[in-house]
Structure formats: C-alpha cells, structure tokens
Design a protein around this motif. Structure first.
Motif, mmCIF file in Angstrom:
data_model
loop_
_atom_site.group_PDB
_atom_site.id
_atom_site.type_symbol
_atom_site.label_atom_id
_atom_site.label_comp_id
_atom_site.label_asym_id
_atom_site.label_seq_id
_atom_site.Cartn_x
_atom_site.Cartn_y
_atom_site.Cartn_z
ATOM 1 N N ASP A 14 -0.669 5.453 0.995
ATOM 2 C CA ASP A 14 -1.784 6.318 0.590
ATOM 3 C C ASP A 14 -0.680 7.880 0.199
ATOM 4 O O ASP A 14 -0.013 7.939 0.367
ATOM 5 C CB ASP A 14 -2.075 6.431 1.708
ATOM 6 N N VAL A 15 -1.660 9.596 0.092
ATOM 7 C CA VAL A 15 -1.370 10.529 -0.895
ATOM 8 C C VAL A 15 -2.374 10.828 -0.332
ATOM 9 O O VAL A 15 -3.678 10.446 -1.040
ATOM 10 C CB VAL A 15 -0.734 10.536 -1.830
ATOM 11 N N ASP A 16 -2.314 11.987 0.490
ATOM 12 C CA ASP A 16 -3.286 13.236 1.125
ATOM 13 C C ASP A 16 -4.575 12.328 1.577
ATOM 14 O O ASP A 16 -5.559 12.664 1.478
ATOM 15 C CB ASP A 16 -3.890 14.099 0.440
ATOM 16 N N GLY A 36 0.945 -12.910 -6.874
ATOM 17 C CA GLY A 36 1.120 -11.733 -5.852
ATOM 18 C C GLY A 36 1.171 -10.570 -6.871
ATOM 19 O O GLY A 36 1.570 -10.689 -8.019
ATOM 20 N N GLY A 37 1.316 -9.330 -5.928
ATOM 21 C CA GLY A 37 1.370 -8.216 -6.679
ATOM 22 C C GLY A 37 2.681 -7.755 -6.459
ATOM 23 O O GLY A 37 3.100 -7.967 -5.882
ATOM 24 N N LEU A 38 2.772 -6.578 -6.919
ATOM 25 C CA LEU A 38 4.096 -5.504 -6.740
ATOM 26 C C LEU A 38 4.068 -4.866 -6.594
ATOM 27 O O LEU A 38 2.834 -4.095 -7.811
ATOM 28 C CB LEU A 38 5.105 -6.182 -8.384
ATOM 29 N N LEU A 39 4.367 -3.691 -5.906
ATOM 30 C CA LEU A 39 4.151 -2.283 -5.098
ATOM 31 C C LEU A 39 5.209 -1.338 -5.938
ATOM 32 O O LEU A 39 6.208 -1.961 -5.501
ATOM 33 C CB LEU A 39 3.131 -1.998 -4.201
ATOM 34 N N LEU A 40 5.241 -0.871 -6.863
ATOM 35 C CA LEU A 40 6.133 0.149 -7.284
ATOM 36 C C LEU A 40 5.874 1.218 -6.836
ATOM 37 O O LEU A 40 5.420 2.140 -7.065
ATOM 38 C CB LEU A 40 6.484 0.228 -8.982
ATOM 39 N N VAL A 41 6.993 2.199 -5.825
ATOM 40 C CA VAL A 41 7.001 3.664 -5.630
ATOM 41 C C VAL A 41 8.467 4.378 -6.152
ATOM 42 O O VAL A 41 9.543 3.231 -5.297
ATOM 43 C CB VAL A 41 6.919 2.889 -3.807
ATOM 44 N N VAL A 57 0.330 -5.089 -11.058
ATOM 45 C CA VAL A 57 1.792 -4.082 -10.452
ATOM 46 C C VAL A 57 0.920 -3.156 -10.474
ATOM 47 O O VAL A 57 -0.647 -1.835 -10.960
ATOM 48 C CB VAL A 57 2.612 -3.627 -12.110
ATOM 49 N N GLU A 58 0.302 -2.092 -9.163
ATOM 50 C CA GLU A 58 0.152 -0.925 -8.449
ATOM 51 C C GLU A 58 1.568 0.043 -8.058
ATOM 52 O O GLU A 58 2.881 -0.314 -8.119
ATOM 53 C CB GLU A 58 -0.412 -0.878 -7.063
ATOM 54 N N THR A 59 0.977 1.085 -7.958
ATOM 55 C CA THR A 59 2.114 2.173 -7.703
ATOM 56 C C THR A 59 1.659 3.585 -7.029
ATOM 57 O O THR A 59 0.564 3.521 -6.941
ATOM 58 C CB THR A 59 2.654 3.447 -9.222
ATOM 59 N N VAL A 83 4.094 5.225 2.852
ATOM 60 C CA VAL A 83 4.245 3.256 2.722
ATOM 61 C C VAL A 83 3.836 2.105 3.380
ATOM 62 O O VAL A 83 4.773 2.819 5.192
ATOM 63 C CB VAL A 83 5.629 2.815 2.209
ATOM 64 N N SER A 84 2.928 1.961 3.953
ATOM 65 C CA SER A 84 2.574 1.057 4.756
ATOM 66 C C SER A 84 2.604 -1.220 4.337
ATOM 67 O O SER A 84 2.496 -0.714 3.731
ATOM 68 C CB SER A 84 1.579 0.829 4.929
ATOM 69 N N LEU A 85 3.551 -1.491 5.065
ATOM 70 C CA LEU A 85 3.866 -2.419 4.647
ATOM 71 C C LEU A 85 3.834 -3.511 6.158
ATOM 72 O O LEU A 85 3.712 -3.279 7.063
ATOM 73 C CB LEU A 85 5.397 -2.402 3.989
#
Length: 145
Positions: free
Chosen positions: A14-16, A71-76, A120-122, A131-133
């Motif tokens: 999340d951002v803002d 499944g997905g990849l979340l890149l931060v 792929v999400e970012t 960042v939540s996980l």
C-alpha cells in the motif's frame, strides 16, 4: 543485486492508503540494486526468482520453482538491503545504487520477471510503502547475483 524472498500465502503493498500491488500464493521479493549491476546480473536474478525451488513437490520436498508452481511474484524495491551494517549503530547505504541507477535496474528486473512469469506485481519505486504478507512456512531466502 540482492533479493530477500519469502514464500507467501498472500502479500500486498500500500502507498498512501491505496493498494498498488497484491498477490495470492507465491513469492514476495524485496530487491536491492547495487552499484554496477549489469543487465546480465539482473537477468540472472529474474531467472532465479522464476525458478528458485521453494515450493513443495508431490513428496513434500522443496523442489518446485515459482514458474512451475504457479502463483504470483510481488517485487518491492528496498535499498536498505544493501546497507553496510558491519560496524557502528547507523547503517551506511554506500553499497546500494544511487536512486537514478536503482530505478533503472529495478525497472529492468520487473521487465525481465514479466518475460518469465505470468503474474508480476510491484510496489512503487521510491515511495513510503506498507508491505503486508503472510509468510508460508516460514520460508525466507537471501539471494545475490
């Protein structure tokens, strides 16, 4: 390049107060571009993120990579992974790429991962992110190229 990867049941950024990236089961990768990371090193990291065997096979052993598991990849982007913490009480960030170089390297990593994986999400580069996980296992690995 450094990536701290975690096998997750789900993760989001999340951002803002707005969710800018989210995945269900897959991998969360916190990535740090280091000075001089080459396209070859970035491609190698993308290969490793797609294929690093952290998911269970039929026998319950970690033998399956994200590409085969689904499944997905979340890149931060996370420059603090490159911090020098060897001494003192304050980290030095001289081993993380400067912002302009880091942005180019991170965007190249995202593009390379999108060539290898369907989801792929970012996060948002340079933003203050939450960042939540839910770590599945827990399973966490430190990768370097």
């Amino acid at each position: 390049m450094i990536a701290l990867i975690q096998r997750v049941l789900h993760a989001s950024v999340d951002v803002d107060g707005e969710t800018v990236g989210a995945i269900g089961p897959g991998l969360l990768a916190l990535a740090c571009v280091q000075p001089g990371d080459t396209p070859a090193r970035i491609a190698k990291m993308a290969d490793r993120l797609a294929a690093y065997r952290v998911f269970a096979d039929a026998a319950g052993r970690m033998n399956v990579g994200l590409k085969d598991h689904g499944g997905g990849l979340l890149l931060v982007s996370q420059f603090t992974l490159g911090a020098d913490t060897a001494s003192g009480l304050r980290p030095s960030f001289s081993t993380s790429a400067p912002p302009d170089e880091a942005r180019v390297g991170f965007e190249a990593l995202v593009a390379a991962c999108r060539e290898r994986l369907p989801v792929v999400e970012t996060g948002r580069f340079g933003a203050h992110m939450q960042v939540s996980l839910v770590n599945d296992g827990p399973v966490t690995f430190w990768l370097e190229t």
